[in-house]
Design a protein around this motif. Sequence first.
Motif, PDB file in Angstrom:
ATOM      1  N   UNK A 111      73.204 -25.547  26.584  1.00  0.00           N
ATOM      2  CA  UNK A 111      73.404 -26.355  27.780  1.00  0.00           C
ATOM      3  C   UNK A 111      72.729 -27.712  27.656  1.00  0.00           C
ATOM      4  N   UNK A 112      71.457 -27.746  27.275  1.00  0.00           N
ATOM      5  CA  UNK A 112      70.698 -28.997  27.257  1.00  0.00           C
ATOM      6  C   UNK A 112      71.190 -29.945  26.171  1.00  0.00           C
ATOM      7  N   UNK A 113      71.733 -29.415  25.103  1.00  0.00           N
ATOM      8  CA  UNK A 113      72.286 -30.272  24.049  1.00  0.00           C
ATOM      9  C   UNK A 113      73.586 -30.927  24.465  1.00  0.00           C
ATOM     10  N   UNK A 114      74.225 -30.415  25.485  1.00  0.00           N
ATOM     11  CA  UNK A 114      75.530 -30.933  25.875  1.00  0.00           C
ATOM     12  C   UNK A 114      75.505 -31.703  27.193  1.00  0.00           C
ATOM     13  N   UNK A 115      74.376 -31.663  27.865  1.00  0.00           N
ATOM     14  CA  UNK A 115      74.245 -32.471  29.074  1.00  0.00           C
ATOM     15  C   UNK A 115      72.772 -32.827  29.230  1.00  0.00           C
ATOM     16  N   UNK A 116      72.446 -34.088  28.991  1.00  0.00           N
ATOM     17  CA  UNK A 116      71.050 -34.560  28.990  1.00  0.00           C
ATOM     18  C   UNK A 116      70.397 -34.385  30.358  1.00  0.00           C
ATOM     19  N   UNK A 117      71.233 -34.381  31.405  1.00  0.00           N
ATOM     20  CA  UNK A 117      70.676 -34.307  32.761  1.00  0.00           C
ATOM     21  C   UNK A 117      70.309 -32.888  33.172  1.00  0.00           C
ATOM     22  N   UNK A 118      70.646 -31.916  32.352  1.00  0.00           N
ATOM     23  CA  UNK A 118      70.378 -30.524  32.744  1.00  0.00           C
ATOM     24  C   UNK A 118      68.920 -30.164  32.519  1.00  0.00           C
ATOM     25  N   UNK A 119      68.213 -30.031  33.602  1.00  0.00           N
ATOM     26  CA  UNK A 119      66.839 -29.544  33.494  1.00  0.00           C
ATOM     27  C   UNK A 119      66.776 -28.110  34.015  1.00  0.00           C
ATOM     28  N   UNK A 120      65.575 -27.553  34.044  1.00  0.00           N
ATOM     29  CA  UNK A 120      65.450 -26.161  34.460  1.00  0.00           C
ATOM     30  C   UNK A 120      65.963 -25.961  35.887  1.00  0.00           C
ATOM     31  N   UNK A 121      65.698 -26.944  36.739  1.00  0.00           N
ATOM     32  CA  UNK A 121      66.134 -26.833  38.135  1.00  0.00           C
ATOM     33  C   UNK A 121      67.664 -26.756  38.231  1.00  0.00           C
ATOM     34  N   UNK A 122      68.320 -27.583  37.447  1.00  0.00           N
ATOM     35  CA  UNK A 122      69.784 -27.562  37.526  1.00  0.00           C
ATOM     36  C   UNK A 122      70.352 -26.294  36.891  1.00  0.00           C
ATOM     37  N   UNK A 123      69.645 -25.778  35.906  1.00  0.00           N
ATOM     38  CA  UNK A 123      70.121 -24.516  35.313  1.00  0.00           C
ATOM     39  C   UNK A 123      69.991 -23.376  36.319  1.00  0.00           C
ATOM     40  N   UNK A 124      68.904 -23.387  37.073  1.00  0.00           N
ATOM     41  CA  UNK A 124      68.763 -22.362  38.121  1.00  0.00           C
ATOM     42  C   UNK A 124      69.867 -22.526  39.164  1.00  0.00           C
ATOM     43  N   UNK A 125      70.184 -23.768  39.504  1.00  0.00           N
ATOM     44  CA  UNK A 125      71.286 -23.988  40.449  1.00  0.00           C
ATOM     45  C   UNK A 125      72.603 -23.466  39.872  1.00  0.00           C
ATOM     46  N   UNK A 126      72.838 -23.731  38.599  1.00  0.00           N
ATOM     47  CA  UNK A 126      74.044 -23.200  37.934  1.00  0.00           C
ATOM     48  C   UNK A 126      74.093 -21.682  38.043  1.00  0.00           C
ATOM     49  N   UNK A 127      72.969 -21.035  37.823  1.00  0.00           N
ATOM     50  CA  UNK A 127      72.939 -19.579  37.865  1.00  0.00           C
ATOM     51  C   UNK A 127      73.175 -19.066  39.275  1.00  0.00           C
ATOM     52  N   UNK A 128      72.610 -19.772  40.246  1.00  0.00           N
ATOM     53  CA  UNK A 128      72.803 -19.354  41.638  1.00  0.00           C
ATOM     54  C   UNK A 128      74.250 -19.544  42.080  1.00  0.00           C
ATOM     55  N   UNK A 129      74.820 -20.694  41.733  1.00  0.00           N
ATOM     56  CA  UNK A 129      76.210 -20.950  42.127  1.00  0.00           C
ATOM     57  C   UNK A 129      77.148 -19.927  41.478  1.00  0.00           C
ATOM     58  N   UNK A 130      76.902 -19.664  40.201  1.00  0.00           N
ATOM     59  CA  UNK A 130      77.744 -18.707  39.484  1.00  0.00           C
ATOM     60  C   UNK A 130      77.613 -17.316  40.101  1.00  0.00           C
ATOM     61  N   UNK A 131      76.382 -16.916  40.399  1.00  0.00           N
ATOM     62  CA  UNK A 131      76.151 -15.585  40.961  1.00  0.00           C
ATOM     63  C   UNK A 131      76.803 -15.439  42.329  1.00  0.00           C
ATOM     64  N   UNK A 132      76.665 -16.467  43.153  1.00  0.00           N
ATOM     65  CA  UNK A 132      77.258 -16.400  44.489  1.00  0.00           C
ATOM     66  C   UNK A 132      78.778 -16.332  44.423  1.00  0.00           C
ATOM     67  N   UNK A 133      79.348 -17.166  43.557  1.00  0.00           N
ATOM     68  CA  UNK A 133      80.810 -17.126  43.448  1.00  0.00           C
ATOM     69  C   UNK A 133      81.278 -15.767  42.928  1.00  0.00           C
ATOM     70  N   UNK A 134      80.514 -15.190  42.009  1.00  0.00           N
ATOM     71  CA  UNK A 134      80.886 -13.869  41.475  1.00  0.00           C
ATOM     72  C   UNK A 134      80.842 -12.820  42.590  1.00  0.00           C
ATOM     73  N   UNK A 135      79.770 -12.821  43.354  1.00  0.00           N
ATOM     74  CA  UNK A 135      79.655 -11.849  44.454  1.00  0.00           C
ATOM     75  C   UNK A 135      80.793 -12.046  45.448  1.00  0.00           C
TER      76      UNK A 135
END
Lengths: 192, 192, 192, 192, 192, 192
Positions: B152-176
């Motif tokens: 992830x970080x190699x493909x988007x310089x703006x991705x920090x830990x906070x945004x990765x957590x947001x990605x995980x939350x958004x993905x999890x919510x959409x899955x549920x």
Amino acid sequence: MKMLHKHLNENLNYDGTPIEPAWALKEYSIKGSSIITWIGPMLIKKDKIIDYEDVDLEIKSDAMAHFIVEHFDCQPADLRMAYHRQRILVMILKDELSNWNISCIRKGDDLYINSAKLSVSIATVTPSSMKVHLGINIKNQGTPHDVETSSLMDNNQDMDMKSIIKLMEDTSKRYINEIYSIEEDIAKTRIF
Amino acid sequence: MKMLHKHLNENLNYDGTPIEPAWALKEYSIKGSSIITWIGPMLIKKDKIIDYEDVDLEIKSDAMAHFIVEHFDCQPADLRMAYHRQRILVMILKDELSNWNISCIRKGDDLYINSAKLSVSIATVTPSSMKVHLGINIKNQGTPHDVETSSLMDNNQDMDMKSIIKLMEDTSKRYINEIYSIEEDIAKTRIF
Amino acid sequence: MKMLHKHLNENLNYDGTPIEPAWALKEYSIKGSSIITWIGPMLIKKDKIIDYEDVDLEIKSDAMAHFIVEHFDCQPADLRMAYHRQRILVMILKDELSNWNISCIRKGDDLYINSAKLSVSIATVTPSSMKVHLGINIKNQGTPHDVETSSLMDNNQDMDMKSIIKLMEDTSKRYINEIYSIEEDIAKTRIF
Amino acid sequence: MKMLHKHLNENLNYDGTPIEPAWALKEYSIKGSSIITWIGPMLIKKDKIIDYEDVDLEIKSDAMAHFIVEHFDCQPADLRMAYHRQRILVMILKDELSNWNISCIRKGDDLYINSAKLSVSIATVTPSSMKVHLGINIKNQGTPHDVETSSLMDNNQDMDMKSIIKLMEDTSKRYINEIYSIEEDIAKTRIF
Amino acid sequence: MKMLHKHLNENLNYDGTPIEPAWALKEYSIKGSSIITWIGPMLIKKDKIIDYEDVDLEIKSDAMAHFIVEHFDCQPADLRMAYHRQRILVMILKDELSNWNISCIRKGDDLYINSAKLSVSIATVTPSSMKVHLGINIKNQGTPHDVETSSLMDNNQDMDMKSIIKLMEDTSKRYINEIYSIEEDIAKTRIF
Amino acid sequence: MKMLHKHLNENLNYDGTPIEPAWALKEYSIKGSSIITWIGPMLIKKDKIIDYEDVDLEIKSDAMAHFIVEHFDCQPADLRMAYHRQRILVMILKDELSNWNISCIRKGDDLYINSAKLSVSIATVTPSSMKVHLGINIKNQGTPHDVETSSLMDNNQDMDMKSIIKLMEDTSKRYINEIYSIEEDIAKTRIF
């Protein structure tokens, strides 16, 4: 999806239609697993009878407390599961009746008071849902002449319509909680 | 029972234990269907490997975004269903990644960026539950030498830990929500 | 039995009949699991509507790309599985559309372009087979007046009939491969 | 995925390991439903015995024709189905033996020649696959002393190793075709 | 509930009705899994045909030995299981016929004597029961002109009605014992 | 196969072993679905605990009435069904206890007398069988110090060992009849 209970304040005849799939959705826009209750007569159209052993019988009563359960959680739907749930519903009702000092005997899915039949019940399935109907005589009027029947009001003078609605609500809530508690137990179980 | 998402704020190594049945209950007292996420390394013990084709491979990475899904709704649990849900989870993740301008190719349960492997995933079952693991490389460090990997970080310089957590939350919510919407669709369907 | 894709070169109206069981066998002698595609209008007879929430709606379009999927692999057929496969089909289509620079939003089984509805879809079962219909507007003509709709040709000027057929073929092949890859994954999985 | 037959040209002892899940994948890289055959002795380790009624018995023979079947098509795997398929396999073998003028009696999953036991068989499951073992005595050497046994070579002088391999191939092919023909029949059937 | 065999001493035409669910209960008050046999003609009403590939064929014979099987043990009913049981029934019949010196070839669910068709068979399901029909020509009269048929009496001069009834009884008993023995085997099996 | 009840006249400790699959077959040569009862202490080995929420608890009692149920009828075995049957068993026991003037409250699978815990119960599955354990305190000795417990003998002075055995027999017979009556009801039901 949480299972829903809804009591209908209308004098609906049970003609056999409510046990058809998706009846709660089609008639009352209630989507998902549900238990619908109401007070009304029962006179089943011959072609709506679900019990092959009852097709030549009159199934009727002037006033009954009706429960219609529909479950969508088991896919494909399973008639064996439907009958297990029916038994659990009838057993919970028997328990609740004892709180009103009405003491029943249960044989399979039937309740009796001193060998007089208090209730009727059936379960059935489509490929996608399980359905249960349970009806309890409120009065003895209008029941078949060839069957000895009993009723709620004949066995407890204090039972009025309000208390019967409370009985239906308590029974429905306990049933919903029972199914929910089974789902919780599944999730805590070590298997082999 | 509503399916739950929980993000763990701990640097947990994925050693293959979390895919075992009832891990969320045993370790975090989370009962019922759930999706647990966290950020941490992956180094799987050989005897914990689920994919028979991977038993002689090193499966490792220094930093991954991990998803562990457990479902108790289908009884008995069904491995075919588990893999259908795994595919849906991976597809939702791919969709969410495109919102971060990370464009992937999906082949089965694997995501690739320009033919470099971004993720690992497996599903399995016990008689009573279905489990899915999905891990996405956050950095390229510590991945096996014989596989070209991306992160992830190699493909988007703006991705920090906070945004990765947001990605995980958004993905999890959409899955549920997706699984929930399927249950709703079941209940609206006329069958033959 | 290998799952088959067949594109029909005929202007067939989707009237709700193709979602009936064994339609591909009865009409085209295609036996076994299959995905049939064609281009044609849609005007569903009221009594053929599968979605109980749609029974009072007009469901119509002058030109659609139609997919009809039938699966016989799960016995007994499982509506929950049918809807999981429907989601996977819609997600693959969304992916393929992005190759034609048509960017969609998916909500459940519906695709939208800028909040205008592009597609309709439903799944259903008999005891022995699972069926899915997916239809995508090719033109905006003939769609219901009370729904904002979008279409393939309105969103990409280069899309002619030939490219739409290619879209259907690519989508169908990827879907068949997806289901096949799941079967392969099942066979490589260690279970508990 | 097409079911595969493979004959192993190695003198493998049947020690109970081959009935374990994914044995064909782990040992021979054969993925998916398969039937593996070979000629070799049988001496089962006590802790590998599947039949709870056999745990105190010696199960052994110096030379047997072995069949190991694994099916992944039914999810979750079903032991009842596994035993139905076992019966079908044994019945097909009995049929094939009659082509070699070896006339057997079948009782459940056992074949007898003049009340002497010719074969052993068992089925089992994991949550994801169904397994069957069938072994036929080639010679009478090395069988348990307390059971009267018969063997292929003792009942037909013309049966050499080559003809036994042909017997195994013919039986395997007919079995695969039988399962395939059932899938075809499912797809042609009107249901209620 | 023990599975029951009953032979009907009436010349009943097989018109396609007996394969409907609960036919044995509705017509003969036989409740539960059963195998009903009788001797009579066959002339199937077009709208009762179960095999979609036969809908334009004449299916008829002047005198047949009929078997109707219904199983309620698998819930929900499973068409794949129904066809496995059908194969087992046909294989048992083939075995019994060899005791009467009638040697058949089996292809799927059909029996042939020297490439002339001896039998017809089909299986089907409802959500709650599995049904099988098997009919064997007793005489060659009244069979379709475009199919070469064979019959029991044409292949064994000694076969009279009494011996045909014995054949049906022996076949039915062995079939019931077979299904019973599978249930016993399930209960003795160690699983993984 | 008819479900069997057997009462063991031995003072067997419940250490968690009896809930393992095929325990009745391995220890008592009882094959098929069964309900085994006995009177004895309970002291469960930590690694035999089935309830993940109980793994750190002491589960013990000096004298209990034990029921072990095993069912092989549902293939594959279904934990949801196992818990429905557990509830039915506990409800029948509650009913039988009222015949001995012992009045209980049931919460899920637990029975209480005046909020003191009378019983313990758990269900579990393997791929091929469903198991239930139900234990009822006979005396209050030896129960955990941190739980308020009740017992049969403390609540009815007339209850001796003989009457407890009668209670176990009556409960077991009613349970077997209940499951049997459900099978009968399945076979009389018209489905959609």
